[in-house]
Design an enzyme around this catalytic site. Structure first.
Site, PDB file in Angstrom:
ATOM      1  N   HIS A 289      -9.175  -3.244  13.640  1.00 48.46           N
ATOM      2  CA  HIS A 289      -8.157  -3.873  12.803  1.00 48.46           C
ATOM      3  C   HIS A 289      -7.626  -5.070  13.579  1.00 48.46           C
ATOM      4  O   HIS A 289      -6.582  -5.010  14.233  1.00 48.46           O
ATOM      5  CB  HIS A 289      -7.035  -2.877  12.491  1.00 48.46           C
ATOM      6  CG  HIS A 289      -6.012  -3.423  11.541  1.00 48.46           C
ATOM      7  ND1 HIS A 289      -4.698  -3.028  11.541  1.00 48.46           N
ATOM      8  CD2 HIS A 289      -6.116  -4.336  10.548  1.00 48.46           C
ATOM      9  CE1 HIS A 289      -4.038  -3.670  10.587  1.00 48.46           C
ATOM     10  NE2 HIS A 289      -4.869  -4.471   9.979  1.00 48.46           N
TER      11      HIS A 289
ATOM     12  N   SER B  78       0.686  -4.774  10.675  1.00 47.58           N
ATOM     13  CA  SER B  78       1.015  -5.752   9.654  1.00 47.58           C
ATOM     14  C   SER B  78       2.214  -6.614  10.068  1.00 47.58           C
ATOM     15  O   SER B  78       3.218  -6.095  10.555  1.00 47.58           O
ATOM     16  CB  SER B  78       1.332  -5.001   8.365  1.00 47.58           C
ATOM     17  OG  SER B  78       1.446  -5.916   7.319  1.00 47.58           O
TER      18      SER B  78
ATOM     19  N   ARG C  70       0.832  -1.198   0.000  1.00 52.17           N
ATOM     20  CA  ARG C  70       0.000   0.000   0.000  1.00 52.17           C
ATOM     21  C   ARG C  70       0.870   1.252   0.000  1.00 52.17           C
ATOM     22  O   ARG C  70       2.023   1.231   0.422  1.00 52.17           O
ATOM     23  CB  ARG C  70      -0.920   0.015   1.214  1.00 52.17           C
ATOM     24  CG  ARG C  70      -2.138  -0.881   1.044  1.00 52.17           C
ATOM     25  CD  ARG C  70      -3.057  -0.840   2.243  1.00 52.17           C
ATOM     26  NE  ARG C  70      -2.409  -1.352   3.426  1.00 52.17           N
ATOM     27  CZ  ARG C  70      -1.920  -0.602   4.399  1.00 52.17           C
ATOM     28  NH1 ARG C  70      -2.037   0.725   4.339  1.00 52.17           N
ATOM     29  NH2 ARG C  70      -1.335  -1.152   5.445  1.00 52.17           N
TER      30      ARG C  70
ATOM     31  N   LYS D 135      -8.254  -2.299   1.911  1.00 53.73           N
ATOM     32  CA  LYS D 135      -8.046  -1.394   3.025  1.00 53.73           C
ATOM     33  C   LYS D 135      -8.768  -0.057   2.821  1.00 53.73           C
ATOM     34  O   LYS D 135      -9.084   0.637   3.784  1.00 53.73           O
ATOM     35  CB  LYS D 135      -6.551  -1.211   3.295  1.00 53.73           C
ATOM     36  CG  LYS D 135      -5.949  -2.416   4.058  1.00 53.73           C
ATOM     37  CD  LYS D 135      -6.475  -2.466   5.463  1.00 53.73           C
ATOM     38  CE  LYS D 135      -6.264  -3.670   6.334  1.00 53.73           C
ATOM     39  NZ  LYS D 135      -5.114  -4.461   6.371  1.00 53.73           N
TER      40      LYS D 135
ATOM     41  N   LYS E 168      -1.788 -11.433  13.255  1.00 59.00           N
ATOM     42  CA  LYS E 168      -3.255 -11.508  13.280  1.00 59.00           C
ATOM     43  C   LYS E 168      -3.757 -12.710  12.471  1.00 59.00           C
ATOM     44  O   LYS E 168      -4.558 -13.513  12.960  1.00 59.00           O
ATOM     45  CB  LYS E 168      -3.886 -10.230  12.692  1.00 59.00           C
ATOM     46  CG  LYS E 168      -3.634  -8.969  13.483  1.00 59.00           C
ATOM     47  CD  LYS E 168      -4.343  -7.763  12.856  1.00 59.00           C
ATOM     48  CE  LYS E 168      -3.889  -7.438  11.438  1.00 59.00           C
ATOM     49  NZ  LYS E 168      -2.475  -7.074  11.321  1.00 59.00           N
ATOM     50  N   THR E 169      -3.278 -12.813  11.235  1.00 57.98           N
ATOM     51  CA  THR E 169      -3.751 -13.886  10.361  1.00 57.98           C
ATOM     52  C   THR E 169      -3.256 -15.249  10.855  1.00 57.98           C
ATOM     53  O   THR E 169      -4.031 -16.202  10.977  1.00 57.98           O
ATOM     54  CB  THR E 169      -3.287 -13.632   8.916  1.00 57.98           C
ATOM     55  OG1 THR E 169      -3.811 -12.378   8.498  1.00 57.98           O
ATOM     56  CG2 THR E 169      -3.786 -14.714   7.971  1.00 57.98           C
TER      57      THR E 169
ATOM     58  N   ASP F  21      -8.712 -10.137   9.823  1.00 56.69           N
ATOM     59  CA  ASP F  21      -8.169  -8.771   9.723  1.00 56.69           C
ATOM     60  C   ASP F  21      -9.107  -7.605  10.066  1.00 56.69           C
ATOM     61  O   ASP F  21      -8.644  -6.598  10.549  1.00 56.69           O
ATOM     62  CB  ASP F  21      -7.643  -8.575   8.300  1.00 56.69           C
ATOM     63  CG  ASP F  21      -6.668  -7.407   8.177  1.00 56.69           C
ATOM     64  OD1 ASP F  21      -5.709  -7.356   8.958  1.00 56.69           O
ATOM     65  OD2 ASP F  21      -6.879  -6.549   7.310  1.00 56.69           O
TER      66      ASP F  21
ATOM     67  N   ARG G  10       1.650 -12.489  -0.984  1.00 55.02           N
ATOM     68  CA  ARG G  10       0.352 -12.655  -0.317  1.00 55.02           C
ATOM     69  C   ARG G  10      -0.537 -13.683  -0.993  1.00 55.02           C
ATOM     70  O   ARG G  10      -0.470 -13.874  -2.205  1.00 55.02           O
ATOM     71  CB  ARG G  10      -0.411 -11.324  -0.372  1.00 55.02           C
ATOM     72  CG  ARG G  10       0.203 -10.208   0.427  1.00 55.02           C
ATOM     73  CD  ARG G  10      -0.208 -10.291   1.864  1.00 55.02           C
ATOM     74  NE  ARG G  10       0.282  -9.149   2.621  1.00 55.02           N
ATOM     75  CZ  ARG G  10      -0.287  -8.701   3.728  1.00 55.02           C
ATOM     76  NH1 ARG G  10      -1.359  -9.292   4.199  1.00 55.02           N
ATOM     77  NH2 ARG G  10       0.230  -7.677   4.362  1.00 55.02           N
TER      78      ARG G  10
END
Ligand code: ADP
Ligand code: PEP
Ligand code: CA
Ligand code: MN
Length: 713
Positions: free
Chosen positions: A362, A380, A198, A343, A384-385, A399, A464
């Site tokens: 988030h 990031s 991003r 996002k 989390k994932t 997410d 990803r």
């Protein structure tokens, strides 16, 4: 390279390797008859034929011509759910043809130029297919009665590829998008172009009378302003670009599994990659829901292949991601990184949901079989994932979530996992989710076998996989759950001084939530040894729209009301900072998380750490006790204390900056009073939690108030 190192075969005989005689010489040529049929002893073929060669004994194909044969290959399946008639369904009781026409009319309206008299002429289907070329009744959306000047675009057709299936999108990608490959596991490998992450510095939000009042602007805020006129210039540029193409992809989908607060989104894009990515990441409508879709609540124009015009006001690069809340639109120019769409919609939800007293988060989220829910906040790369995808628990989402009075709901319909160094052993569920239908971004694959090398960073470190959530075997569908019992704050501390786990008081939870700390190593480039501290308010400063205290106050209120416990988990370094120590083993972090879920950690014995004043357990099943206090793992105790004080100093410094914004001393009072209310109140001991932290306040963060992102220059 092709065929290199392989045994050589001849495939002249219809795919059957020719037989090579033992001495390496070809056997004598035989007639087809003698190969095809073994003769019986009376000289006839086994099947009683008279010597005329027949290919096979199956009945002939039911087609007279090749074209007819091809037309037999595809059938149109009936909708699996009947179309509802009656109340509320805008398209009910109308013919199929009329429904299609209305759908195209709605898309034409979406794609209409704001300066010319008409929307584009649209037709459904692939322009490569002759059958899809219109004869008469394409949809042309008229805004005004056409007068003298009709632009060239009004003379051509734009084909709309509407909510294609993954299989159709694979075909489109492979035919038309260079860099598209089917991997050995069946995923679609693709490249996102020059941008592989991003670009938060190129994200802009339209500043108008309403947003001036409502949003957080100024120091520390991710919302960089642009005016309405500039937005329209970029919108026109994107729409003109899209309309100049032969075909565009349109996805109509949903956000948020809470049916009461579901948002309808339309994504117009030029690449099958983008369409499949959003197909996976947003909630997929059933055929019935699609029939009744109507007008979207929000539209994305993704013209990422086309740059913005740098002579345009406010533009500082060729990339621009523009959000217009009043128009309910987002325009993307100059970046093909698909995460901008995901996002961008998350930013929208960070605006819409708090207006309805719903907290947007988030965070990842999962649930035990007994219904105990945990949230995983973190920037990031903090886990989390990885940690929400837990074979022993039900995955609600990885997410983006909402926390309302009814509990939690996932905003999305898919997951977006990091793939760098992915291994089947450590992350089996993510590994197995990479199959047909999954988009694999920027990975490197073996030329011949199409096997992915997950350790290869040649394109980017930010490789990803985007897959529908049901690719995880224990996904909780619908993706909703009761109120969370545990709120886990993840930090990947590359300084190696934060404990692997600490139990937090409510005020400590708020303090760490507002700080949003992580420290990662800058990358794998040579010479970068210093970990960089990042502070990102609410663990998502790049996406929040209102002042951070607004979200923090809602979180505090909800945690208090529902009795949730806060935890700080360091998924980063142990035994020294980056370069000296090593990353905490994922297996240990999982054991720590297990102990939080089971409730056993709540009743463990604790001791307090110095400087940060954190409560750390003395024992956890499956985790070596000596690593629980980071001081034990450092050889050089003086270096440990020095590093600890340095990190505390960075926290203090960051908090001072935030505090200025809260109190309005930075000349930004408006940002502290979001949505026309009094400044959001935090627990009274919140500032106490902050002032308790010792540290060298004079030290600078290497990236002050950094937004999360990859393309930071
Ligand atoms: N102890 C650990 N805890 C969590 N993740 C770890 C750990 N050690 C290594 N990792 C790796 O760190 C990465 C975490 O990334 P991810 O879960 O995608 O983060 P996020 O979803 O927060 O962006 C994964 O690649 C994971 O394999
Ligand atoms: C998709 C993203 O989220 P995360 O890295 O947290 O998975 C992103 O930051 O672009
Ligand atoms: Ca993120
Ligand atoms: Mn993630």
């Amino acid at each position: 390279m092709e065929g290199g190192g392989k045994a050589e075969f001849s495939f002249a005989n219809g795919g059957v390797p020719a037989v090579v005689s033992p001495r390496g010489r070809l056997p004598p040529i035989q007639t087809s008859r003698s190969i095809s049929f073994k003769k019986t002893k009376d000289g006839e073929d086994r099947d009683g034929n008279d010597g005329i060669c027949h290919d096979d004994s199956t009945p002939p194909v039911k087609a007279q011509t090749i074209d007819e044969l091809h037309s037999l290959q595809k059938k149109r399946s009936a909708p699996t759910t009947p179309v509802k008639d009656g109340q509320g369904a805008p398209f009910a009781t109308i013919s199929d043809e009329e429904r299609q026409r209305l759908q195209l009319l709605s898309i034409s309206a979406s794609l209409a130029s704001l300066t010319r008299e008409t929307g584009p002429k649209l037709v459904k289907g692939d322009p490569a297919r002759k059958a899809d070329t219109p004869k008469i009744s394409a949809v042309h959306h008229h805004y005004f009665t056409p007068t003298i000047s009709v632009s060239d675009s009004a003379l051509k057709f734009t084909h709309v590829l509407y909510n294609l299936s993954p299989a159709e999108l694979y075909e489109q990608a492979i035919k038309y998008e260079k860099g598209s490959f089917i991997t050995s596991a069946g995923a679609l490998a693709t490249l996102s172009g020059a941008k592989t992450g991003r670009a938060p510095r190129d994200k802009r939000v339209v500043f108008d009378e309403t947003t001036a009042e409502e949003l957080w602007w100024g120091k520390g805020s991710p919302n960089i302003e642009m005016d309405e006129h500039t937005f329209l210039v970029n919108r026109e540029r994107a729409v003109d670009y899209l309309n100049s193409l032969d075909k565009v992809f349109v996805n109509d989908q949903f956000l948020n599994w809470d049916p009461v607060h579901q948002i309808k989104v339309r994504i117009v894009s030029a690449r099958a990659y983008h369409s499949l990515f959003m197909h996976n990441m947003c909630i997929r409508p059933t055929p019935e829901e699609l029939e009744n879709f109507g007008t979207p609540d929000f539209t994305i124009y993704n013209a990422g292949q086309f740059p913005c015009n740098r002579y345009t006001h406010y533009m500082t690069s060729s990339t621009s991601v523009d959000l217009n809340l009043a128009r309910k639109e987002m325009v993307i120019l100059g970046t093909q990184y698909a995460g901008e769409m995901k996002k961008g919609l998350f930013s929208l939800m960070h605006y819409l949901m708090p207006k309805r007293q719903i907290l947007s988060l988030h965070s990842g989220c999962n649930m035990g079989k007994d219904g105990n829910v945990a949230l995983f906040f973190g920037l990031s790369g903090t886990g989390k994932t990885t940690l929400s995808t837990d074979h022993n628990r039900l995955l609600i989402g990885d997410d983006e979530h909402c926390w309302s009075d009814n509990g939690v709901s996932n905003i999305e319909g898919g997951c977006y996992a990091k793939c760098i160094d992915l291994s089947k052993e450590k992350e089996p569920d993510i590994w197995n989710a990479i199959k047909f239908g999954t988009v694999l971004e920027n990975v490197v694959l073996e030329e011949h076998t199409r096997e992915v090398d997950y350790s290869d960073k040649s394109v980017t470190e930010n490789t990803r996989a985007a897959y529908p959530i049901e690719f995880i075997p224990n996904a909780k569908i619908p993706c909703v759950g009761p109120h969370p019992r545990n709120v886990i704050l993840l930090a990947c501390d590359a300084f190696g001084v934060l404990p692997p786990v600490s139990k937090l008081s409510l005020s400590q939870t708020m303090y760490h939530f507002i700080s949003g700390y992580t420290a990662l190593v800058a990358g794998t480039e040579e010479g970068v040894k210093e970990p960089q501290a990042t502070f990102s308010a609410c663990f998502g400063a790049a996406f929040i729209m209102l002042h951070p205290t607004r979200y923090a106050a809602m979180l505090a209120e909800k945690m208090q009301r529902y009795g949730a416990t806060g935890w700080l988990v360091n998924t980063g370094w142990s035994g020294g900072r980056y370069g000296v120590g090593s990353r905490i083993k994922l297996a240990y972090t999982r054991k720590i998380i297990d102990a939080i879920h089971s409730g056993s950690l709540l009743t463990a014995n604790y001791k307090k750490t110095e400087v940060f004043g954190l409560d750390i357990p003395t024992e956890i099943e499956g985790v070596p006790s000596e690593i629980l206090d980071p001081m034990n793992t450092w050889q050089d105790k003086a270096a440990y204390r020095e590093t600890l004080l340095k990190l505390a100093g960075l926290f203090r410094k960051n908090f001072e900056i935030l505090q200025l914004a809260v109190l309005g001393e930075a000349g930004d009072a408006a940002g502290a009073v979001p949505l026309g209310e009094k400044p959001a109140m935090l627990p009274t001991d919140f500032y106490a939690a902050a002032s308790e932290i010792e540290g060298e306040g004079s030290l600078r963060t290497s990236l002050p108030l950094q937004e999360e992102g990859y393309d930071l220059k």
